[in-house]
Design a protein around this motif. Sequence first.
Motif, PDB file in Angstrom:
ATOM      1  N   ILE A 101      -0.091 -62.462  25.982  1.00  0.00           N
ATOM      2  CA  ILE A 101      -1.056 -61.991  24.683  1.00  0.00           C
ATOM      3  C   ILE A 101      -2.482 -62.171  25.456  1.00  0.00           C
ATOM      4  O   ILE A 101      -3.105 -61.073  25.252  1.00  0.00           O
ATOM      5  CB  ILE A 101      -0.957 -62.669  23.554  1.00  0.00           C
ATOM      6  CG1 ILE A 101       0.474 -62.484  22.674  1.00  0.00           C
ATOM      7  CG2 ILE A 101      -2.066 -62.261  22.747  1.00  0.00           C
ATOM      8  CD1 ILE A 101       0.279 -63.176  21.478  1.00  0.00           C
ATOM      9  N   ALA A 102      -2.908 -63.021  26.118  1.00  0.00           N
ATOM     10  CA  ALA A 102      -4.169 -63.153  26.652  1.00  0.00           C
ATOM     11  C   ALA A 102      -4.528 -62.267  27.864  1.00  0.00           C
ATOM     12  O   ALA A 102      -5.365 -61.743  28.019  1.00  0.00           O
ATOM     13  CB  ALA A 102      -4.337 -64.790  27.308  1.00  0.00           C
ATOM     14  N   ASP A 103      -3.413 -62.017  28.862  1.00  0.00           N
ATOM     15  CA  ASP A 103      -3.775 -61.223  29.646  1.00  0.00           C
ATOM     16  C   ASP A 103      -3.079 -59.655  29.432  1.00  0.00           C
ATOM     17  O   ASP A 103      -3.447 -58.620  30.304  1.00  0.00           O
ATOM     18  CB  ASP A 103      -2.875 -61.625  31.035  1.00  0.00           C
ATOM     19  CG  ASP A 103      -1.164 -61.414  30.913  1.00  0.00           C
ATOM     20  OD1 ASP A 103      -0.966 -60.713  30.049  1.00  0.00           O
ATOM     21  OD2 ASP A 103      -0.943 -62.100  31.776  1.00  0.00           O
ATOM     22  N   GLY A 104      -2.878 -59.444  28.200  1.00  0.00           N
ATOM     23  CA  GLY A 104      -2.416 -57.990  27.744  1.00  0.00           C
ATOM     24  C   GLY A 104      -1.256 -57.352  28.185  1.00  0.00           C
ATOM     25  O   GLY A 104      -1.050 -56.487  28.033  1.00  0.00           O
ATOM     26  N   SER A 105      -0.317 -58.277  28.673  1.00  0.00           N
ATOM     27  CA  SER A 105       1.021 -57.616  29.199  1.00  0.00           C
ATOM     28  C   SER A 105       2.025 -57.924  28.020  1.00  0.00           C
ATOM     29  O   SER A 105       3.235 -57.496  28.458  1.00  0.00           O
ATOM     30  CB  SER A 105       1.625 -58.565  30.248  1.00  0.00           C
ATOM     31  OG  SER A 105       1.605 -59.809  30.126  1.00  0.00           O
ATOM     32  N   TYR A 106       1.700 -58.450  26.942  1.00  0.00           N
ATOM     33  CA  TYR A 106       2.605 -58.646  26.011  1.00  0.00           C
ATOM     34  C   TYR A 106       2.948 -57.395  25.034  1.00  0.00           C
ATOM     35  O   TYR A 106       2.213 -56.775  24.528  1.00  0.00           O
ATOM     36  CB  TYR A 106       2.208 -59.825  25.003  1.00  0.00           C
ATOM     37  CG  TYR A 106       3.412 -60.161  23.732  1.00  0.00           C
ATOM     38  CD1 TYR A 106       4.546 -60.565  24.043  1.00  0.00           C
ATOM     39  CD2 TYR A 106       3.201 -59.865  22.565  1.00  0.00           C
ATOM     40  CE1 TYR A 106       5.629 -60.705  23.221  1.00  0.00           C
ATOM     41  CE2 TYR A 106       4.112 -60.045  21.413  1.00  0.00           C
ATOM     42  CZ  TYR A 106       5.215 -60.833  21.794  1.00  0.00           C
ATOM     43  OH  TYR A 106       6.180 -60.854  20.693  1.00  0.00           O
TER      44      TYR A 106
END
Length: 92
Positions: A69-74
């Motif tokens: 979620i933090a790195d936008g890959s979720y």
Amino acid sequence: MVEPVEPIKRAHEAEPVKKVRLNFKDSRLSEGDQLQVSYIAKVLQKAVEEAKKIPEVRTDKVELIKQKIADGSYKPDLDALARILQKAGLKG
């Protein structure tokens, strides 16, 4: 004038409750009787014991999702999520 219906009239009358004491001995039972637990019951008991060892929150999975979620890959499958919520009775 309408006469009261007899069964309904009597429904409001209470009778005292009689206490019954059962005194019997089952001749099929003896003091030497034993209980045998089936193989399936033993396996089920072992499975329950093992399941209790599993933590309720899998911190490794939670941390992985937090990182994604933090790195936008979720990228969750929103269609699958909608089906799950619909099965659970939630409607949008």
